[in-house]
Structures are given as structure tokens and as C-alpha cells.
Design an enzyme around this catalytic site. Structure first.
Site, PDB file in Angstrom:
ATOM      1  N   MET A   9      86.795  38.439  10.694  1.00  0.00           N
ATOM      2  CA  MET A   9      88.199  38.004  10.668  1.00  0.00           C
ATOM      3  C   MET A   9      88.371  36.794  11.591  1.00  0.00           C
ATOM      4  SD  MET A   9      90.056  41.749  10.679  1.00  0.00           S
ATOM      5  CE  MET A   9      89.428  42.193  12.311  1.00  0.00           C
ATOM      6  N   ASP A  10      87.975  35.638  11.088  1.00  0.00           N
ATOM      7  CA  ASP A  10      87.939  34.431  11.910  1.00  0.00           C
ATOM      8  C   ASP A  10      89.156  33.551  11.644  1.00  0.00           C
ATOM      9  OD1 ASP A  10      86.932  32.597  13.703  1.00  0.00           O
ATOM     10  OD2 ASP A  10      85.593  31.646  12.259  1.00  0.00           O
ATOM     11  N   GLY A  11      89.664  32.941  12.709  1.00  0.00           N
ATOM     12  CA  GLY A  11      90.731  31.958  12.549  1.00  0.00           C
ATOM     13  C   GLY A  11      92.079  32.342  13.128  1.00  0.00           C
ATOM     14  N   THR A  24      86.166  34.349   7.032  1.00  0.00           N
ATOM     15  CA  THR A  24      87.250  33.407   6.760  1.00  0.00           C
ATOM     16  C   THR A  24      87.126  32.167   7.650  1.00  0.00           C
ATOM     17  OG1 THR A  24      88.632  34.653   8.315  1.00  0.00           O
ATOM     18  CG2 THR A  24      88.852  35.186   5.983  1.00  0.00           C
TER      19      THR A  24
END
Length: 284
Positions: A41-43, A226
Site C-alpha cells: 500500500m504505497d503512496g 501502488t
């Protein structure tokens, strides 16, 4: 009167949206469907910066996105979802940020156990995977409570990787395997067993896999990171040899149903090839 009309209108829209999703997932089900999807779950921080939200606000939007994605996954029949929530390396961040994330994590774990939560709706079993002793005590206790309270649930499985890296997981597995092998040898001597060549063998791959944090879950069919990044960042390195890796440019709080559906369609294109590779590997 207006308020009552708004509630009815909202309910009608929800029903239409739910019907649309059911039709969409029915069409998808004619192709091979994944049983396990993993997410990096990047960003969240970039989303907050882009939107001018105060520090930590992006993670709250990220949690809301997680709840929506979990609902879509479970509606389409995905049995296992694994998310990378907090790496061991994240402890190197600013102490105030780490403390804020720990507080938010405890708050969201408690939310998951409420009666109206998605966990209750789908009878989800929650696992927290990682070196949990590195967590602050309130977060660790909240995680243990969530696991205990959902241990007998018969629905889908949500695995949350916290205080986790794949390197740490593999080291943990090696240590546990060695301890198990040592106990076997000691028990053999105690029982007068002299010819212990078979229990002195090298530790096998299957023995290592039995001691991984993810031992109760199948290997991920799809791993999605992501924000367009293509690094695995020390996440599920052992388990993703034959997973379909995807890196949509959307930041995690922006990741939506359309991104998830596209990921499923991309997976369906290569699924036969991946299954063949996995089958050959098992035979070898």
C-alpha cells in the site's frame, strides 16, 4: 421530509451500485479468479502532500481505501488478502511519525472489531504477521486481541504484515527449523535411537515453509504495488516467485474498483502460464 428523501435516495444508489458490482464480478468469474491477492500500500504520504493534507492524514485515507478494496475482493470471492502495513525499516523514520502511525494503527485495529465493521459482515479472520515484539505494547495487545477474537471466524483471511520484512521472516523460519531439528535429535537420543542419520539431514524447503509467518496461506496469485513503484521492498520474497506482479500508477488512497478489475483482467491473461510454472516447480 428532505432528510428522509436523501436517505432513501442514498439507499437506492447503494443498491444500484451493489447490483452493478455483482454483474461485473459475475462476468469476471468466467475467467480464472485469484484466491490470494497481496498489496504493498504505497503512496499515502505522497497523496497527503499532493492534496495539502497534514502529515498522517494520507494514512487515514489509505485505511478507507483498504476497507473498500477488501469489500470488493471478498464480494468477488477472493479468499485471502495480505497487506504490507509497516516494515521493520519504517522504524527508522522520524520518531514522531512512527508514534503517530502506531497510534493510528491501534485506532484502526479497534475499529475493525466493532459490530458494524467489515470483519463482522464477512466473518473475516485476521492475522498479524511479523516480528510483533517490536511493536509498542498497546498496538501489540490490540493485534493479539484482534487475532484471538477472529480466530474461529470461517470467512476470508486478512493478513496484515507489521514490523515485517521478508529477510526477518526467513531468518525466523531458519531459527525455528533449527530448533525443531535440534529437539528431534535430542528426543531421538533420549529414546535410545542410535541411527539418527535421517534426523540429521539438512533442513528441507518444506520444513522452512512450515515456519514462515504465512504458512497457513497459499502463495499470492497477484502482488500489487501502488504508486508505480516496481520494488518489492523486502515483502513476501519467498512467496511471490510465481505471482503476477503489477505496479499501477495510482497512489494507494486513489486505488479503486476499476484498478482492481484491471488487475484481475491482466492476471487472467497470464494465469495459465503462471499455473504451469508453479506446477512444474512443485514436481521438481
Amino acid at each position: 421530509m428532505e432528510k428522509k428523501f436523501e436517505i432513501k435516495g442514498s439507499t437506492l444508489l447503494e443498491r444500484i451500485w451493489g447490483f452493478f458490482r455483482r454483474c461485473l464480478f459475475l462476468v469476471l468469474s468466467f475467467g480464472p479468479m485469484p484466491s490470494h491477492i497481496a498489496f504493498i500500500m504505497d503512496g499515502n504520504r505522497r497523496f497527503a502532500k499532493n492534496k495539502g493534507i497534514k502529515e498522517g492524514g494520507g494514512h487515514k485515507f489509505g485505511f478507507a481505501s483498504l476497507i473498500h478494496i477488501l469489500q470488493y475482493c471478498y464480494e468477488m470471492g477472493v479468499k485471502y488478502v495480505t497487506v504490507y502495513a509497516f516494515s521493520i525499516d519504517n522504524f527508522k523514520r522520524n520518531p514522531d511519525e512512527v508514534q503517530s502511525l502506531m497510534h493510528l494503527m491501534q485506532e484502526k485495529i479497534d475499529e475493525l472489531l466493532k459490530e458494524e465493521s467489515i470483519v463482522k459482515k464477512y466473518e473475516i479472520r485476521i492475522n498479524f504477521l511479523g516480528n510483533l515484539k517490536l511493536l509498542s505494547e498497546p498496538v501489540r495487545l490490540a493485534a493479539e486481541k484482534a487475532m484471538n477474537n477472529t480466530a474461529n471466524n470461517k470467512g476470508p483471511v486478512l493478513s496484515v504484515c507489521v514490523a515485517y520484512t521478508s529477510t526477518d521472516e526467513i531468518m525466523h523460519s531458519i531459527e525455528e527449523s533449527c530448533m525443531t531439528k535440534k529437539k528431534k535429535i535430542q528426543d531421538g537420543h533420549a529414546n535410545g535411537y542410535d541411527d539418527d542419520d535421517d534426523i540429521r539431514d539438512f533442513i528441507s524447503v518444506s520444513e522452512l515453509e512450515q515456519h514462515l509467518y504465512t504458512t497457513d496461506c497459499p502463495e499470492p496469485d497477484i502482488l500489487i504495488r501502488t504508486s508505480g513503484e516496481t520494488r518489492l521492498s523486502n515483502f513476501l520474497l519467498w512467496q511471490t516467485a510465481f505471482s503476477h506482479l503489477q505496479s499501477p500508477v495510482a497512489l494507494w488512497p486513489e486505488f479503486s474498483l476499476r484498478h482492481l478489475v484491471w488487475a484481475i483482467l491482466e492476471y487472467q491473461k497470464v494465469c495459465p502460464y503462471l499455473r504451469e510454472l508453479r506446477s512444474k516447480n512443485k514436481k521438481n
